[in-house]
Design a protein around this motif. Structure first.
Motif, PDB file in Angstrom:
ATOM      1  N   GLU A 170       0.899  -1.286  -0.060  1.00  0.00           N
ATOM      2  CA  GLU A 170       0.013   0.090   0.104  1.00  0.00           C
ATOM      3  C   GLU A 170       0.946   1.280   0.051  1.00  0.00           C
ATOM      4  OE1 GLU A 170      -4.124  -1.169   2.449  1.00  0.00           O
ATOM      5  OE2 GLU A 170      -2.151  -1.097   3.683  1.00  0.00           O
ATOM      6  N   MET A 171       1.843   1.071   0.813  1.00  0.00           N
ATOM      7  CA  MET A 171       2.863   2.254   0.827  1.00  0.00           C
ATOM      8  C   MET A 171       3.375   2.604  -0.508  1.00  0.00           C
ATOM      9  SD  MET A 171       3.676   3.150   4.163  1.00  0.00           S
ATOM     10  CE  MET A 171       5.544   3.425   4.348  1.00  0.00           C
ATOM     11  N   MET A 172       4.017   1.536  -1.376  1.00  0.00           N
ATOM     12  CA  MET A 172       4.468   1.688  -2.572  1.00  0.00           C
ATOM     13  C   MET A 172       3.377   2.308  -3.550  1.00  0.00           C
ATOM     14  SD  MET A 172       7.653   0.775  -2.172  1.00  0.00           S
ATOM     15  CE  MET A 172       7.418   1.633  -0.420  1.00  0.00           C
ATOM     16  N   GLU A 173       2.191   1.844  -3.476  1.00  0.00           N
ATOM     17  CA  GLU A 173       1.170   2.408  -4.420  1.00  0.00           C
ATOM     18  C   GLU A 173       0.876   3.691  -4.005  1.00  0.00           C
ATOM     19  OE1 GLU A 173      -1.217   2.399  -7.617  1.00  0.00           O
ATOM     20  OE2 GLU A 173      -0.008   0.634  -6.818  1.00  0.00           O
ATOM     21  N   LEU A 174       0.802   4.179  -2.814  1.00  0.00           N
ATOM     22  CA  LEU A 174       0.538   5.646  -2.661  1.00  0.00           C
ATOM     23  C   LEU A 174       1.867   6.513  -2.944  1.00  0.00           C
ATOM     24  CD1 LEU A 174      -1.071   5.479   1.141  1.00  0.00           C
ATOM     25  CD2 LEU A 174      -2.148   6.233  -1.110  1.00  0.00           C
ATOM     26  N   ILE A 175       3.113   6.187  -2.837  1.00  0.00           N
ATOM     27  CA  ILE A 175       4.140   6.767  -3.372  1.00  0.00           C
ATOM     28  C   ILE A 175       4.173   7.040  -5.008  1.00  0.00           C
ATOM     29  CG2 ILE A 175       6.495   6.702  -3.670  1.00  0.00           C
ATOM     30  CD1 ILE A 175       6.877   5.308  -1.011  1.00  0.00           C
ATOM     31  N   LYS A 176       3.776   6.120  -5.565  1.00  0.00           N
ATOM     32  CA  LYS A 176       3.540   6.189  -6.945  1.00  0.00           C
ATOM     33  C   LYS A 176       2.513   7.281  -7.409  1.00  0.00           C
ATOM     34  CE  LYS A 176       4.846   1.210  -8.243  1.00  0.00           C
ATOM     35  NZ  LYS A 176       3.961   0.132  -8.664  1.00  0.00           N
ATOM     36  N   LYS A 177       1.503   7.221  -6.674  1.00  0.00           N
ATOM     37  CA  LYS A 177       0.427   8.243  -6.930  1.00  0.00           C
ATOM     38  C   LYS A 177       0.735   9.630  -6.483  1.00  0.00           C
ATOM     39  CE  LYS A 177      -3.648   4.966  -6.456  1.00  0.00           C
ATOM     40  NZ  LYS A 177      -4.730   4.620  -5.920  1.00  0.00           N
TER      41      LYS A 177
END
Length: 255
Positions: A22-29
């Motif tokens: 979830e952290m990685m996905e939020l960083i990308k966004k």
């Protein structure tokens, strides 16, 4: 049971907890300009900032100020983190948060020192930590200077420059009603200097007007004996004799 900590008016027990994916996905966004993702990611990592902030709890700066500076380090880490690396965000972010806080503490020091001195001190602290980690022993200034390839005096000067000043009224010992201040440990030297100045002033007051004038012209105005003799209207030999007699009188009074 959640541990509740309030800092900057924020109840950390209400903060969300995210998995690595979830952290990685939020960083990308967030890096793509998604403000909602950015806000959610920052909020989810404020506990990380708090854990780093606690390391600096003994510093004199407000813990809220340090926490806010740590948040700046968190944002910088989020903006620069490369999600393609097989690395946990906390591993990347903690050094950046610590660096941001350390720069803040250096810049807010009660003593204003130049940027170059602060940078040298920062590198010296890093070198000291590395040496101590590698050897398990306390790093000497000579070791730090050798690691940085700079003179020992530069290391000492830089580390002194970022040290917190000590008030003369800070207590260094307390036992009931008996308190010893910093100034109590150095007052002896000050008293001796003060008494010496009083003795000199009294000795000068006992000189006659011409002797006082000669000493003033010789040692305050920097004139030669020849220049003094011409201005006063006596021979150089007389100026020399009067000067020596005046100095001897002062010396006898002080000694």
């Amino acid at each position: 049971m959640n541990t509740r900590v309030e800092i900057c008016g924020l109840d950390t027990s209400t903060l969300p907890k995210l998995k690595h994916e979830e952290m990685m996905e939020l960083i990308k966004k967030a890096q793509s300009g998604d403000e909602d993702a950015r806000e959610k990611f920052i909020m989810a990592n404020l506990r990380l900032v708090l854990s780093v902030t606690r390391r600096f709890a003994s510093k004199k700066q407000s813990v809220d100020d340090v926490f806010q500076v740590g948040c700046i380090g968190l944002i910088k880490a989020m903006e620069n983190f490369n999600v393609s690396y097989n690395l946990r965000f906390s591993t990347y972010a903690v050094p950046m948060i610590i660096g941001e806080i350390r720069r803040f503490l250096r810049d807010c020091s009660a003593l204003r020192v130049s940027r170059s001195v602060r940078d040298t001190a920062y590198h010296a602290l890093q070198a000291r930590q590395q040496i101590e980690n590698d050897t398990g022993d306390t790093a000497e200034v000579e070791d730090i200077a050798a690691a940085l390839n700079i003179p020992v005096s530069d290391v000492v000067y830089a580390l002194d420059g970022i040290s917190d000043p000590v008030s003369l009224y800070d207590p260094i010992y307390h036992d009931g009603d008996d308190t010893v201040l910093v100034m109590d440990q150095i007052v002896g030297a000050d008293d001796d200097n003060a008494l010496t100045r009083i003795d000199i002033d009294e000795a000068v007051d006992k000189l006659d007007a011409r002797e006082k004038r000669i000493l003033m012209m010789r040692f305050y105005e920097g004139k030669t004996q020849m220049e003094v003799s011409k201005e006063i209207g006596i021979s150089q030999a007389q100026v020399s004799r009067l000067e020596k007699a005046a100095i001897a009188a002062i010396h006898n009074k002080v000694v």
